[in-house]
Design an enzyme around this catalytic site. Structure first.
Site, PDB file in Angstrom:
ATOM      1  N   ASP A  57      48.046  47.936  29.454  1.00  0.00           N
ATOM      2  CA  ASP A  57      49.146  47.765  30.931  1.00  0.00           C
ATOM      3  C   ASP A  57      49.932  48.704  30.851  1.00  0.00           C
ATOM      4  O   ASP A  57      50.153  49.701  30.041  1.00  0.00           O
ATOM      5  CB  ASP A  57      49.696  46.323  30.696  1.00  0.00           C
ATOM      6  CG  ASP A  57      50.075  45.907  32.018  1.00  0.00           C
ATOM      7  OD1 ASP A  57      49.886  46.615  33.136  1.00  0.00           O
ATOM      8  OD2 ASP A  57      50.945  44.950  31.997  1.00  0.00           O
ATOM      9  N   LYS A  58      50.970  48.729  31.896  1.00  0.00           N
ATOM     10  CA  LYS A  58      51.764  49.677  32.580  1.00  0.00           C
ATOM     11  C   LYS A  58      52.973  48.721  33.159  1.00  0.00           C
ATOM     12  O   LYS A  58      52.651  48.019  33.550  1.00  0.00           O
ATOM     13  CB  LYS A  58      51.261  50.805  33.386  1.00  0.00           C
ATOM     14  CG  LYS A  58      52.302  51.249  34.365  1.00  0.00           C
ATOM     15  CD  LYS A  58      52.562  50.662  35.660  1.00  0.00           C
ATOM     16  CE  LYS A  58      53.627  51.116  36.563  1.00  0.00           C
ATOM     17  NZ  LYS A  58      53.832  50.358  37.729  1.00  0.00           N
ATOM     18  N   HIS A  59      54.214  49.579  32.806  1.00  0.00           N
ATOM     19  CA  HIS A  59      55.355  48.812  33.121  1.00  0.00           C
ATOM     20  C   HIS A  59      56.400  49.830  33.888  1.00  0.00           C
ATOM     21  O   HIS A  59      56.463  50.995  33.135  1.00  0.00           O
ATOM     22  CB  HIS A  59      56.139  48.078  32.210  1.00  0.00           C
ATOM     23  CG  HIS A  59      57.418  47.527  32.829  1.00  0.00           C
ATOM     24  ND1 HIS A  59      57.578  46.350  33.375  1.00  0.00           N
ATOM     25  CD2 HIS A  59      58.855  47.849  32.693  1.00  0.00           C
ATOM     26  CE1 HIS A  59      58.790  45.919  33.699  1.00  0.00           C
ATOM     27  NE2 HIS A  59      59.398  46.912  33.196  1.00  0.00           N
ATOM     28  N   SER A  60      56.782  49.560  34.880  1.00  0.00           N
ATOM     29  CA  SER A  60      57.673  50.396  35.671  1.00  0.00           C
ATOM     30  C   SER A  60      59.137  49.753  35.526  1.00  0.00           C
ATOM     31  O   SER A  60      59.262  48.655  35.644  1.00  0.00           O
ATOM     32  CB  SER A  60      57.280  50.838  37.078  1.00  0.00           C
ATOM     33  OG  SER A  60      58.519  51.531  37.649  1.00  0.00           O
ATOM     34  N   THR A  95      56.168  43.798  42.644  1.00  0.00           N
ATOM     35  CA  THR A  95      54.731  43.981  42.955  1.00  0.00           C
ATOM     36  C   THR A  95      54.433  42.629  43.258  1.00  0.00           C
ATOM     37  O   THR A  95      53.374  42.723  44.418  1.00  0.00           O
ATOM     38  CB  THR A  95      54.099  44.346  41.427  1.00  0.00           C
ATOM     39  OG1 THR A  95      54.567  45.651  41.094  1.00  0.00           O
ATOM     40  CG2 THR A  95      52.661  44.533  41.402  1.00  0.00           C
ATOM     41  N   ARG A 108      72.422  37.097  31.175  1.00  0.00           N
ATOM     42  CA  ARG A 108      72.831  38.483  31.423  1.00  0.00           C
ATOM     43  C   ARG A 108      73.320  38.766  32.809  1.00  0.00           C
ATOM     44  O   ARG A 108      74.315  39.629  32.984  1.00  0.00           O
ATOM     45  CB  ARG A 108      71.647  39.501  30.985  1.00  0.00           C
ATOM     46  CG  ARG A 108      71.439  39.550  29.582  1.00  0.00           C
ATOM     47  CD  ARG A 108      69.871  40.008  29.487  1.00  0.00           C
ATOM     48  NE  ARG A 108      69.821  41.538  29.938  1.00  0.00           N
ATOM     49  CZ  ARG A 108      68.844  42.203  30.513  1.00  0.00           C
ATOM     50  NH1 ARG A 108      67.480  41.520  30.592  1.00  0.00           N
ATOM     51  NH2 ARG A 108      68.889  43.298  31.099  1.00  0.00           N
ATOM     52  N   SER A 155      63.786  42.265  26.941  1.00  0.00           N
ATOM     53  CA  SER A 155      63.539  41.677  28.028  1.00  0.00           C
ATOM     54  C   SER A 155      61.968  42.154  28.479  1.00  0.00           C
ATOM     55  O   SER A 155      61.023  41.638  28.505  1.00  0.00           O
ATOM     56  CB  SER A 155      64.251  41.781  29.084  1.00  0.00           C
ATOM     57  OG  SER A 155      63.915  41.007  30.256  1.00  0.00           O
ATOM     58  N   LYS A 174      57.731  40.292  27.123  1.00  0.00           N
ATOM     59  CA  LYS A 174      56.895  39.761  28.411  1.00  0.00           C
ATOM     60  C   LYS A 174      55.624  40.497  28.132  1.00  0.00           C
ATOM     61  O   LYS A 174      54.423  39.994  28.257  1.00  0.00           O
ATOM     62  CB  LYS A 174      57.504  39.730  29.689  1.00  0.00           C
ATOM     63  CG  LYS A 174      58.467  38.908  29.733  1.00  0.00           C
ATOM     64  CD  LYS A 174      58.986  38.566  31.076  1.00  0.00           C
ATOM     65  CE  LYS A 174      59.553  39.935  31.863  1.00  0.00           C
ATOM     66  NZ  LYS A 174      61.076  40.150  31.515  1.00  0.00           N
ATOM     67  N   LYS A 175      55.794  41.889  28.078  1.00  0.00           N
ATOM     68  CA  LYS A 175      54.702  42.744  28.127  1.00  0.00           C
ATOM     69  C   LYS A 175      53.721  42.665  26.757  1.00  0.00           C
ATOM     70  O   LYS A 175      52.465  42.673  26.819  1.00  0.00           O
ATOM     71  CB  LYS A 175      55.117  44.417  28.288  1.00  0.00           C
ATOM     72  CG  LYS A 175      55.331  44.751  29.664  1.00  0.00           C
ATOM     73  CD  LYS A 175      54.200  44.416  30.465  1.00  0.00           C
ATOM     74  CE  LYS A 175      54.549  44.832  32.223  1.00  0.00           C
ATOM     75  NZ  LYS A 175      53.317  44.617  33.093  1.00  0.00           N
TER      76      LYS A 175
END
Length: 438
Positions: A80-83, A120, A168, A183, A187-188
């Site tokens: 996967d990828k996260h931005s 997204t 937060r 955080s 999740k990832k």
């Protein structure tokens, strides 16, 4: 004294909690034995006494393990990828099917937008019928059959993060490096990944505009991901202008579809370059490419052959969108009733773009959220945004504003004009890829 109170007392005195105490606290967040007041005190305490890398990794791991962690039995790597968020960043819509076309499996858990950065899930919700909320077994079935799915997190994924994230926001601790890392990664990593690439933005439209802070975040994310057994790298990328030439939900789906169906177009060049960089790194991490350069070439092939587009169409259909979306996407996407064009009042060169301001304009048009319960208009936004370094003549279009009525469009055009600054003489935009951290 309870374990939670003991940990908070240590933080108040400037002592870093050990791995065992952090693990117990995260478990308490997940099962409800830690109160909201204690969660807020913990967030503030970590801001004053930052965690060491092993503590950050332990907190992330415990937050991940406090909920459901996906298990896979697939013939290829789960990637996967996260931005970290930006403006006009619709890369996920292109990258997930491109990775799948290269043999990866991509269970992409994404979020909705809040503030100037788009989400997204909001972009995909512009596609009629598209379901972003699914149970784990449905997600796993789609990923196994299609190769990718893009969905929201269920209540069972990292419940500790859901509680900590909420406090937060109200305690002014959103910018804590430790809490950001925990955080994102709790999740990832709950996706059951073998490899993860992180797109850490810097520049005017980024969550972390300062390059030093962006690099520190990238380094911490990579260290924490690897400490938890996932091949992880980060790419620091430029967000001094939107990633696409559009910002707004349906407009960004259009930009993604242009990149998927005609990656050689000038308007999608920056988007495709970013997809190649992230995808190449991800394929190399997952063992599907010899190195990042080889991986980028494989992503290119998936785009130019139409294989990635075909998988995107199958994913849309599998998630209850139109079965003919790939063939008729221009007809299927909603459009704003008013489109106004902003033109240059003098010749010059695009010297600076306030990408954050453009994102905020999209929000005021109705295309984003100022509060979590705001309703989004998927049709509004800004398209055909001129790019840094472009030479423009007087009267040449700088952007198109898509709005619900003419008055709103006119007000937005005035603000867009202030966000795009003209200069005389050549302008060299910052490099898109600024650093790779492995």
């Amino acid at each position: 004294m309870s374990a939670a109170r003991s940990l908070l007392s240590a933080l108040r005195q400037g002592h870093r909690p050990d791995v065992r105490d952090l693990t117990a606290f995260a478990e308490g967040l997940a099962d409800g034995s830690v109160s909201d007041a204690q969660a807020g005190a913990f967030a503030m305490g970590v801001c004053h006494t930052p965690l060491l890398p092993d503590g950050r990794a332990a907190l992330t791991r415990a937050m991940r393990d406090g909920g459901e962690v996906l298990q896979w039995d697939l013939p290829g790597p789960v990637i996967d990828k996260h931005s970290t968020g930006g403006v006009g960043d619709c890369v996920s819509l292109i990258l997930a099917p491109a990775l799948a076309a290269c043999g990866a499996y991509v269970p992409m858990i994404s979020g909705r937008g809040l503030g100037h950065t788009g989400g997204t899930l909001d972009k995909l919700s512009a596609i009629p019928g598209f379901r972003t909320e699914m149970q784990t077994d449905e997600v796993q079935a789609i990923v196994a059959r299609v190769g990718c799915a893009i969905v929201g997190a269920t209540a069972d994924i990292a419940p500790a993060d859901r509680r900590l994230y909420a406090v937060r926001d109200v305690t002014g601790t959103v910018e804590s490096l430790d809490l950001i890392v925990a955080s994102i990664l709790s999740k990832k990593l709950a996706e059951g990944l073998e490899a993860l690439v992180l797109d850490v933005k810097t520049g005017s439209g980024a969550f972390m505009s300062d390059p030093v802070a962006a690099r520190a975040l990238a380094q911490a994310l990579v260290e924490t991901g690897q400490a938890n057994g996932v091949m992880t790298s980060a790419i620091v990328t430029d967000m001094s202008q939107p990633a696409a030439t559009s910002a707004g939900n349906a407009l960004e789906v259009i930009a993604a579809m242009e990149a998927l169906t005609d990656p050689g177009t000038r308007r999608s060049a920056r988007l495709v370059a970013l997809t190649r960089a992230l995808g190449g790194e991800a394929l190399a991490l997952g063992g599907l490419a010899a190195d990042a350069q080889d991986g980028a070439a494989r992503i290119d092939a998936a785009l130019t052959s139409g294989a990635a587009a075909e998988i995107f169409g199958r994913m849309v259909a599998a998630q209850n969108g139109p079965t003919d979306f790939l063939e008729r996407w221009r007809d299927r996407l909603p459009a704003a009733p008013v489109v106004a064009e902003l033109r240059a009042d003098r010749p010059g060169v695009i010297g600076r773009i306030d990408a954050r301001a453009l994102g905020e304009i999209v929000v005021t048009l109705g295309g984003g959220r100022q509060r979590e319960d705001d309703i989004i208009d998927p049709t509004v936004g800004i398209s055909h945004i001129a790019q840094l370094g472009a030479v423009v003549t007087e009267g040449q279009p700088l952007a198109r504003i898509h709005a619900s009525d003419s008055e709103i469009a006119e007000e937005a055009a005035t603000r867009v004009a202030l966000a795009i600054e003209m200069e005389q003489g050549a302008v060299t935009p910052p490099p898109l890829v600024q650093e790779v951290i492995r």
